[in-house]
Scaffold this motif. Structure first.
Motif, mmCIF file in Angstrom:
data_model
loop_
_atom_site.group_PDB
_atom_site.id
_atom_site.type_symbol
_atom_site.label_atom_id
_atom_site.label_comp_id
_atom_site.label_asym_id
_atom_site.label_seq_id
_atom_site.Cartn_x
_atom_site.Cartn_y
_atom_site.Cartn_z
ATOM 1 N N GLN A 1 0.659 -0.935 0.057
ATOM 2 C CA GLN A 1 0.111 -0.160 -0.357
ATOM 3 C C GLN A 1 1.142 0.761 0.142
ATOM 4 O O GLN A 1 0.627 2.558 -1.078
ATOM 5 C CB GLN A 1 -0.824 -0.330 1.378
ATOM 6 N N GLU A 2 1.749 1.555 1.360
ATOM 7 C CA GLU A 2 2.998 2.293 0.887
ATOM 8 C C GLU A 2 3.880 2.656 -0.537
ATOM 9 O O GLU A 2 3.632 3.750 -0.991
ATOM 10 C CB GLU A 2 3.762 2.300 1.778
ATOM 11 N N THR A 3 3.872 1.378 -0.798
ATOM 12 C CA THR A 3 4.650 2.053 -2.354
ATOM 13 C C THR A 3 4.149 1.561 -3.343
ATOM 14 O O THR A 3 4.318 1.560 -4.409
ATOM 15 C CB THR A 3 5.409 0.519 -2.127
ATOM 16 N N GLY A 4 2.488 2.134 -3.311
ATOM 17 C CA GLY A 4 1.605 1.977 -4.281
ATOM 18 C C GLY A 4 1.960 0.979 -5.841
ATOM 19 O O GLY A 4 1.552 0.943 -6.255
ATOM 20 N N GLN A 5 1.726 -0.575 -4.716
ATOM 21 C CA GLN A 5 1.715 -1.515 -5.782
ATOM 22 C C GLN A 5 0.262 -2.238 -5.163
ATOM 23 O O GLN A 5 0.555 -3.346 -5.146
ATOM 24 C CB GLN A 5 3.029 -2.356 -5.625
ATOM 25 N N LEU A 6 -0.252 -1.955 -4.236
ATOM 26 C CA LEU A 6 -2.211 -2.242 -4.239
ATOM 27 C C LEU A 6 -1.991 -3.083 -5.224
ATOM 28 O O LEU A 6 -2.226 -4.882 -4.842
ATOM 29 C CB LEU A 6 -2.412 -1.427 -4.119
ATOM 30 N N GLU A 7 -2.386 -3.288 -6.341
ATOM 31 C CA GLU A 7 -2.911 -4.554 -7.817
ATOM 32 C C GLU A 7 -2.327 -6.372 -7.430
ATOM 33 O O GLU A 7 -2.451 -7.044 -7.341
ATOM 34 C CB GLU A 7 -2.815 -4.267 -8.779
ATOM 35 N N ASP A 8 -0.430 -5.868 -6.671
ATOM 36 C CA ASP A 8 -0.262 -6.961 -6.994
ATOM 37 C C ASP A 8 -0.438 -8.105 -5.602
ATOM 38 O O ASP A 8 -0.246 -9.409 -4.757
ATOM 39 C CB ASP A 8 1.727 -6.528 -6.014
ATOM 40 N N ILE A 9 -1.627 -7.597 -4.179
ATOM 41 C CA ILE A 9 -1.656 -7.896 -2.566
ATOM 42 C C ILE A 9 -3.215 -8.813 -3.469
ATOM 43 O O ILE A 9 -3.632 -10.081 -3.020
ATOM 44 C CB ILE A 9 -1.513 -7.551 -1.727
ATOM 45 N N VAL A 10 -4.061 -8.269 -4.418
ATOM 46 C CA VAL A 10 -5.608 -9.074 -4.780
ATOM 47 C C VAL A 10 -5.653 -10.541 -5.127
ATOM 48 O O VAL A 10 -4.249 -11.010 -5.909
ATOM 49 C CB VAL A 10 -6.417 -8.237 -5.342
ATOM 50 N N ASP A 11 -6.021 -10.606 -5.086
ATOM 51 C CA ASP A 11 -6.869 -12.297 -4.837
ATOM 52 C C ASP A 11 -6.304 -12.304 -6.498
ATOM 53 O O ASP A 11 -7.236 -11.752 -7.139
ATOM 54 C CB ASP A 11 -7.618 -12.952 -4.542
ATOM 55 N N PRO A 12 -5.667 -12.970 -7.358
ATOM 56 C CA PRO A 12 -5.795 -13.094 -8.570
ATOM 57 C C PRO A 12 -6.865 -13.921 -9.271
ATOM 58 O O PRO A 12 -7.698 -13.320 -10.538
ATOM 59 C CB PRO A 12 -4.685 -14.676 -8.923
#
Length: 820
Positions: A705-716
């Motif tokens: 969230q801090e690094t702006g990579q929120l999409e990386d954690i979303v369930d595929p």
């Protein structure tokens, strides 16, 4: 074209306030929502304007269908609100109205129903419930002939009010109009004097957390007062229909003498109420001993707030006006002398509040009569009366079946029918004798088993009372239901024991948790869970059906949840992947259950073990919070926390609770924040098989969230399903839940509102079917953990895939301490 939600709400609020100015300027409500449901145009009714609800600004209509319908004009009755009853909003699935609240205080909620017959929907057959906050306002809507208005008073402690309509299976819900109006601070007292059934006062009882339902609002003096003559738009009906002996009274009127004061304003009751009265008709006989009584139908098993309104508009030329006030023939106020009040002056209003204790009587009697003062002339006066039902311990206003007048009449009718034949009567008598003897033997057997259990275990302080906690099941009945605890029926295993699927003789499906007798912790959890579950009922909490403590067994019987645990659907089994919308709905349901625990009683109930394995899903994938074995009663009002040993599940523990051993409701909020990321990411909270930076879900999610990579954690499996605004709102509230200090976390009420908003931002796209399937091509199950359909307890290592729990736990605690 999209409408700004806040702007539209502001415009509606301003229009509603302006239309009230024509009635009175005595009270200007901060929140004043008037909604004509199902209408496409604003509607004038009784000098007020009700706004059309054709936009989705106030609605979160998550049902498969919400329909606006019109009535034929000849089916509408006359009256102040008749213009509102030309339309209705129909819900074929769970739906909400959501309102922004600017003043956190008590509000009136008025629900208008007019069950007209439509070519498609006969609204007199509708079956549904209505709830708001943690309260069930209507548990089972019962149609009445003509129009009806249900009025409630709720103390709203958040900036969002959500009214939820839930149809029964194969039915629908409807509403014609509704009102949400903030109330003057002085209208509902913080507490009131309590009168028990024996007539003695038991001190003051708090009303701060209680909801009220208006049962009766009566104007004495034989005259109705329409809503247009009341600054709060209350209807006051004439008292003549409630009088026991109308020949003992006189109706008097003198509105011009009424003089409102700073302590009693027109907000309490209008001039037309204080300016009319019913007085004792004693003639000129100083020895007459007359009591004037009004009778009201009430629901047994509830407490009631009773308010008396007084104003001397007739006896101002005498020195003393003393009389007695009674509730249910019990003394509420003896020798009450209106003329001896410090604030007395002719025409000055005054009111008194009392709370009645629970009673099995379906009638409430209110009387005024001669004072016990020797020289008092038999005079008495009453100007108005209000009766408000107080919610029960379950947070609803539903009549308990055991005390229902309807069920009592049914039983009487059955007995009369059976007794119609003399032979049948004799046979019935013999059967009753045999049943009584058998019940006595069983009772003695249960008592003996209880005593043995208490003595053997040593640390059980008291025998469970069946009147307190519901149904006690014989051990043989549970053996039968579970096929003698067949291993093939095991649906879960935890630290407390195994959970079995079972079927009772009446075909009720149940979940049976059977504990081991060797664990002291298990015994404490057994007792706590029964005591907690017996105190409340809520559609988002798993219901207690019964228990068994025979033969040193510790068995709890719950309603059966067809779809198992939330954890199973996220990553621990072969269930189809849940859509984003369904995950939001599950989140909202669980939040409602926790919010009810935190606010539904005088003291908050802290769950203390919130996790995905303790959120169960019914046949429609509706979420219910379960497993209350670790639950704890929250702090007193003058305390900030409960000091207690740390208990809970690894990965979900509040760090503040872990380090300081100080438990609050915000500890549940933290755990719920962990569950939210679990729902978003579809993976275990701790997964040692991943690289070090990803082992802890919370740490990884917060870093992304801090690094702006929120999409990386979303369930595929959710790829392409989530609207960015919905995702951002969801992550925003989850992040707030995980604040290191409890004081910085939101309440569950705030969490609930934000989740509702996230669902609204998602819109109708990706709407799931009743079973939660979607048409997404990405549906697949998670299998990386290889876990079976099993529920693990506090000390479970299931989430760690065989890795040492103690080592990981010790490492994380050391890192936590270094950072402090």
């Amino acid at each position: 074209m999209m409408v700004n939600v806040r702007s539209f709400e502001l415009l509606l609020w301003l229009s509603s306030v302006l239309c009230l100015v024509s009635v009175s300027t005595a009270f200007d409500p901060v929140d004043n929502y008037l909604i004509d449901c199902g209408s496409f145009t604003n509607t004038s009714a009784g000098n007020r304007v009700f706004a059309a609800d054709h936009t989705s600004t106030f609605t979160n209509l998550s049902s498969p269908q919400n329909i606006s319908i019109n009535a034929s004009l000849n089916s509408i009755s006359s009256g102040n609100y008749s213009r509102l009853y030309h339309t209705a909003r129909i819900f074929t699935g769970p739906s909400n109205y959501s309102f922004s609240i600017k003043k956190q205080a008590r509000h009136f909620i008025r629900l208008h129903f007019f069950p007209f017959v439509h070519e498609t929907y006969n609204m007199s057959t509708a079956k549904f419930s209505v709830s708001s906050q943690s309260f069930t306002l209507i548990k089972d809507y019962q149609s009445q002939e003509g129009s009806s208005v249900k009025e409630y008073s709720l103390n709203i402690a958040s900036d969002r009010l959500v009214l939820s309509f839930t149809p029964f299976a194969n039915s629908f819900a409807f509403i014609n109009a509704l009102e949400v109006i903030s109330l003057p601070d002085e209208l509902i007292p913080q507490s009131a004097k309590t009168i028990d059934p024996q007539g003695s006062s038991t001190g003051n009882q708090s009303l701060q957390r209680q909801a009220l339902e208006t049962v009766a609002r009566v104007n004495m003096g034989g005259k109705d007062v329409p809503p247009q003559n009341d600054v709060l738009w209350r209807r006051w009906v004439s008292d003549d229909a409630y009088l026991k002996h109308s020949n003992l009274v006189m109706f008097v009127s003198n509105t011009s003498i009424v003089n409102f004061t700073d302590s009693v304003t027109e907000n309490i009751a209008p001039r037309d109420v204080y300016g009319t009265a019913t007085i004792v008709n004693s003639g000129s006989d100083p020895n007459s001993n007359v009591n004037v009584t009004w009778n009201f139908d009430v629901d047994p098993g509830f407490e009631f707030l009773v308010r008396f309104h007084f104003c001397d508009i007739y006896f101002n030329n005498i020195s003393s006006l003393a009389f007695n006030v009674y509730i249910n023939s019990r003394s509420a106020q003896l020798d009450f002398d209106l003329h001896k009040l410090p604030s007395y002056a002719a025409g000055n209003p005054y009111y008194m509040d009392f709370i009645t204790r629970e009673s099995d009587n379906p009638k409430l009697h209110v009387s005024i009569g001669r004072s016990t003062l020797v020289d008092a002339f038999p005079n008495a006066i009453l100007n108005g009366l209000e009766i408000m039902k107080i919610n029960n311990s379950r947070g609803d206003f539903d009549v308990a079946e055991s005390t229902s007048p309807k069920s009592s009449k049914t039983r009487v009718g059955l007995i009369v029918g059976v007794a119609s034949g003399s032979c049948i009567s004799v046979g019935l008598a013999l059967v009753l004798v045999l049943l009584c003897r058998r019940r006595n033997r069983l009772a003695r057997g249960h008592l003996k088993a209880d005593e043995q259990f208490a003595v053997k275990e040593g640390h059980i302080s008291a025998i469970f009372s069946s009147s307190k906690i519901g149904y006690r099941f014989p051990f043989v009945a549970i053996q039968e239901a579970t096929d003698n605890f067949s291993e093939s029926l095991v649906i879960g295993i935890g630290g407390f024991g195994k959970v079995y699927r079972g079927v009772l003789r009446d075909e009720t499906k149940v979940a049976v948790k059977r504990g081991g007798t060797q664990s002291h912790q298990g015994l404490a959890e057994f007792r706590t869970e029964i005591e907690m579950l017996s105190q409340f009922r809520h559609r988002h909490l798993v219901s207690l059906i019964g228990y068994c403590d025979e033969r040193n067994e510790m068995i709890i019987i719950y309603e059966y949840m067809e779809n198992g645990t939330l954890k199973d659907h996220l990553y621990a089994s072969n269930f189809p992947s849940l859509s984003w919308r369904k995950r939001l709905e599950i989140c909202i349901g669980a939040a409602r259950g926790l919010h009810y625990l935190h606010t539904g009683s005088t003291k908050a109930i802290i769950h203390r073990d919130v996790k995905s394995a303790n959120i169960l899903l019914d046949e429609n994938l509706m979420a219910k919070v379960a497993d209350f074995g670790l639950s704890k009663i929250g702090p007193d009002l003058d305390q900030t926390h409960v000091s207690t040993a740390v208990k809970g599940s690894f990965g979900y523990l509040d760090p503040e609770y872990l380090t300081k051993q100080q438990l609050t409701e915000k500890s549940d909020v933290y755990s719920f924040g962990v569950v939210m990321f679990e729902i978003l990411c579809g993976r275990p909270v701790i997964d040692p098989s991943l690289p070090r930076e990803k082992v802890n879900l919370v740490e990884w999610a917060m870093k992304c969230q801090e690094t702006g990579q929120l999409e990386d954690i979303v369930d595929p499996t959710l790829t392409g399903q989530i609207k960015p605004d919905s995702l951002n709102k969801f992550v925003e509230i989850a992040e707030k839940c995980l604040a290191q200090c409890g004081i910085d976390r939101p309440s569950m009420g705030d969490v609930l509102w934000n989740l509702e908003y996230a669902l609204q931002l998602q819109g109708d796209e990706g709407k799931s079917s009743p079973k939660g399937e979607t048409s997404s091509p990405n549906n697949h199950s998670h299998s990386q953990t290889g876990l079976s359909n099993t529920e693990f307890s506090t000390a479970s290592v299931g989430d760690l895939a065989g890795v040492s729990m103690s080592k990981v736990f010790a490492q994380m605690v050391r890192e936590e301490m270094r950072e402090m």
